[in-house]
Design a protein around this motif. Sequence first.
Motif, short mmCIF file in Angstrom:
data_model
loop_
_atom_site.label_atom_id
_atom_site.label_comp_id
_atom_site.label_asym_id
_atom_site.label_seq_id
_atom_site.Cartn_x
_atom_site.Cartn_y
_atom_site.Cartn_z
N LEU A 37 -16.12 104.70 -95.01
CA LEU A 37 -16.52 103.46 -94.35
C LEU A 37 -15.45 103.00 -93.36
N TYR B 114 -15.70 102.64 -89.32
CA TYR B 114 -15.41 101.32 -88.75
C TYR B 114 -14.32 101.41 -87.70
N PRO C 44 -24.86 101.90 -95.80
CA PRO C 44 -23.55 101.27 -95.71
C PRO C 44 -22.70 101.79 -94.54
N LEU C 45 -22.89 103.04 -94.15
CA LEU C 45 -22.15 103.55 -92.99
C LEU C 45 -22.61 102.87 -91.71
N ALA D 50 -21.10 99.52 -91.58
CA ALA D 50 -19.69 99.59 -91.18
C ALA D 50 -19.52 99.79 -89.68
N MET E 293 -22.18 94.07 -94.28
CA MET E 293 -21.51 94.51 -95.50
C MET E 293 -21.79 93.55 -96.64
N TRP F 25 -20.86 102.11 -104.98
CA TRP F 25 -20.96 101.68 -103.59
C TRP F 25 -20.44 100.25 -103.42
N ILE G 121 -17.41 99.17 -100.96
CA ILE G 121 -17.53 98.15 -99.92
C ILE G 121 -16.44 97.10 -100.09
N PHE H 87 -13.27 98.56 -98.86
CA PHE H 87 -13.32 98.61 -97.39
C PHE H 87 -13.06 97.23 -96.80
#
Length: 401
Positions: free
Chosen positions: A210, A214, A235-236, A239, A349, A385, A389, A392
């Motif tokens: 991630l 980002y 989620p990618l 990001a 996110m 996950w 997150i 991240f």
Amino acid sequence: MALFVQHGHGKADKINTALDDGNVGGVIFGARNEQPERLEAYIGQLRGDNQDCELLLDPQFYVSTFVPPNDRYLPEYPYYDGGRTASDFTSSRRLREYAQETLEYQVNLGLDALISPSVIFDAFSDRWHQIALNLADASLEYHAGLDDPPPLLLNFIFAEEALAAGGEIDRFLDTVTQDGWDMEGFYLIIARNDASYNQRFDSQRLAGFLYLVYAMSEINGLRVVCGYTDFVGIPLRAAGGDVFATGWSQSLRQFHRRHFIKRKAGGQPPRERYSSGRLFNSILLDELQDIYDVDHLDDVLSGVPLDDMLTGASSPQAAGWTNPLSQQHHWQTLHALDESLAGRVRRDMRDTCQRLREADGLYRALEAEGVQFARNTGKDHLMEWVEAIRDFQTRAGFAAS
């Protein structure tokens, strides 16, 4: 549209149907699965029929270093030779030849971007990592000398273990975003460890992925195309990733080296599946039937057009649900999830974290009703996950969700 088809063996009319239905915005072709003349003709056909469709070609140069390679049609391509070893990448002249041959083949195909040759590596500090960087540098040099070429995406393909080394990721980012590297962005592939199809992803490694996406996209303003990403593409995308891709078979949804290494034929036919956006998972049709039996079908439906096949039948098992329908439904579900993103990293996110927690709660409620899920279709990935997150968000300087 951010969802692309990851092309592979047995395309039939799958790509055309997905494009016509508006579920995907592009295709990443895999050279290994088409003879050159057939690939070129099909690209021409799609370009004529779908003007807004983005077309890319993964040259799959990296297969040349696998032993023994399951390379299918790749030997028919001018840039490919099997059996390459590290010693084949020590000469600058050879690196320039590899870059030229790989990019030159793509230039006149009517593609929207060119993808550089690369090799797979296990860590951002090993010998193959340096070879990948050298190939990227040679590709940039050759691309700079072309007359008005399509933009260049640098391909990097590496083992998921590499993503656990935060300091090495930072050094890699410093290298590939340096002044003088003039490319549009990156085509990233992560080689997964678990041979089975499931959504689990070690939280530390996913957090690294991630952050990598980002930093490339949001901090450096470069385009990031994530191949073979399936559900984790959501989620990618949250990001800051621009594109995520998945295919019709499990081998096209997650990248595993074993699919590119020659082995004995075998295996079992795929079981019918249902992709639930509410569960962030592809579950078995038998499990969907169990959910129906405890009167919770509506709770797990993705809310996409092909759900009508199920709600219009007396039960999921009586719906005539087939693998071709499941494949198209999979793209519909991922497209719907992607459409829910706002394009703002902090908000996306936060919202993705909330949806993952809701999915975990839904799984627990279903289990309490007696629904049993297989290990690879259960809830284990969801809190992994969420943790990824949160890690991240801390690294990116956001308030944790």
